[in-house]
Design an enzyme around this catalytic site. Structure first.
Site, PDB file in Angstrom:
ATOM      1  N   CYS A  56      -0.332   4.104   2.200  1.00  0.00           N
ATOM      2  CA  CYS A  56      -0.172   3.879   3.652  1.00  0.00           C
ATOM      3  C   CYS A  56       1.283   4.091   4.064  1.00  0.00           C
ATOM      4  O   CYS A  56       1.558   4.664   5.111  1.00  0.00           O
ATOM      5  CB  CYS A  56      -0.552   2.453   4.038  1.00  0.00           C
ATOM      6  SG  CYS A  56      -2.070   1.842   3.333  1.00  0.00           S
ATOM      7  N   ASP A  57       2.225   3.589   3.259  1.00  0.00           N
ATOM      8  CA  ASP A  57       3.617   3.501   3.713  1.00  0.00           C
ATOM      9  C   ASP A  57       4.600   4.394   2.966  1.00  0.00           C
ATOM     10  O   ASP A  57       5.766   4.496   3.364  1.00  0.00           O
ATOM     11  CB  ASP A  57       4.107   2.037   3.575  1.00  0.00           C
ATOM     12  CG  ASP A  57       3.265   1.085   4.418  1.00  0.00           C
ATOM     13  OD1 ASP A  57       2.778   1.526   5.471  1.00  0.00           O
ATOM     14  OD2 ASP A  57       3.089  -0.070   4.023  1.00  0.00           O
ATOM     15  N   CYS A  63       0.846  -1.206   0.000  1.00  0.00           N
ATOM     16  CA  CYS A  63       0.000   0.000   0.000  1.00  0.00           C
ATOM     17  C   CYS A  63       0.877   1.251   0.000  1.00  0.00           C
ATOM     18  O   CYS A  63       1.414   1.648   1.038  1.00  0.00           O
ATOM     19  CB  CYS A  63      -0.917  -0.027   1.223  1.00  0.00           C
ATOM     20  SG  CYS A  63      -1.944   1.446   1.345  1.00  0.00           S
TER      21      CYS A  63
END
Ligand code: NAP
Length: 298
Positions: free
Chosen positions: A131-132, A128
């Site tokens: 997300c990261d 992701c």
């Protein structure tokens, strides 16, 4: 006792909840993690008609609040078992009963299947980018895949990282041309075609990967701390796999009214066999599934 229980609070489940509760049915949505599903981790949505540009998390929050505004409940519980015949659903906390069930558990990112992939997940390997990606500011990042997700991830990461390698096993992308054009115009993205990731190196954190050109068999080491795997998804159908009819890839087969092979059980969104998996088509499935469920139990 609920009229309709919906499993999964992505766009399909939330729109099903909106339609079911708006039709006056006692509706419960069960969600394992967070509302919005994969849409909530999309950094920019620009193909949901009526919403010109929006970040996925904001859109997901609006969907959840609109669904609950008509009375649907959302409970954050992991579903452990479904009794299809009796319409009983067991979570880690409770057991619920309903007259109809809508399955909208979506799909999860596929893995490369390499040694170290699991060990270094969260330590350089990610599924992701939104997300990261922030962990890799000004670093070198790699993305694997040639579909819409991979190209979107590469574009997203190019705004954060000093360089992004986009590694694809063939020499042409399957992503839409709009994204291909954006990638081609982006000087921070370097495409590595006809290549696969062969090794992920590192002990505690990822330090490098080895990429192999499948035409020449030449192997190249890339020093990188970030590998974003974007090679498609597989459906979250384990819990129903022996109970309703799935296709050879594990997706639920429905008719055009979202009916599955089991009476009173419907499926919507990425979890079902279909050709176009988008937020808008998931939401549309949810509306149809809810309408079918409402008709079925009325
Ligand atoms: P996808 O379209 O299935 O693409 C997966 C990509 O990964 C393909 O390029 C495939 O290569 C490659 N791949 C698969 N297995 C591999 C492996 N083991 N090793 C290396 N490469 C591998 O998946 P997606 O990009 O996640 O998209 C899924 C669906 O969501 C699609 O319908 C897409 O249109 C949709 N989506 C839409 C948007 C949007 O509209 N904004 C954004 C994201 C996703 P090949 O090409 O050689 O098969």
């Amino acid at each position: 006792m609920y009229d309709i229980i919906i499993i999964g609070a992505g766009p399909a489940g939330l729109n099903a909840a909106l339609y079911a509760s708006r039709a006056g049915k006692k509706t419960l949505v069960l969600e394992k993690t967070f509302a919005g599903g994969q849409a909530a981790t999309t950094y920019e949505v620009d193909n949901y008609i009526g919403v010109e540009k929006c970040d996925g998390a904001a859109l997901a929050m609006k969907m959840a609040s609109q669904a609950t505004s008509f009375g649907a409940e959302i409970k954050y519980e992991d579903v452990l078992d479904i009794n299809i015949e009796e319409k009983r659903i067991k979570t880690q906390k409770n057991e619920y009963k309903s007259k109809a069930i809508i399955l909208s558990m979506g799909a999860n990112p596929k893995k490369l299947g390499l040694e170290n992939e699991d060990k270094l997940r969260g330590r350089g390997v990610s599924y992701c980018a939104t997300c990261d990606g922030n962990f890799f500011k000004e670093k070198i990042a790699c993305v694997v895949g040639g579909g819409d997700t991979a190209l979107e991830d590469a574009i997203y990461l190019s705004a954060l990282c000093k360089k992004v390698y986009l590694i694809h096993r063939r020499n042409s992308f399957r992503a839409v041309s709009l994204l291909i054009n954006k990638v081609e115009e982006n000087s921070k993205i370097e495409c590595i075609f006809d290549s696969t990731v062969e090794k992920i190196n590192g002990d505690n954190i990822m330090e490098s990967i080895v990429v192999k050109n499948v035409k020449t068999n030449e192997e190249t080491k890339i020093d990188t701390n970030a590998l974003f795997v974007a090679i498609g998804t597989s459906p979250n159908t384990d819990i129903v796999k022996d109970k309703i009819t799935l296709d050879e890839n594990g997706y639920i087969i429905t008719d055009e009214n979202m009916k599955t092979s089991a009476d009173g059980v419907f499926a919507a969104g990425d979890i079902r066999q279909k050709t176009l998996r988008q937020i808008i088509t998931a939401a549309s499935d949810g509306a149809v599934a809810a309408n079918s469920a409402v008709t079925d139990i009325s």
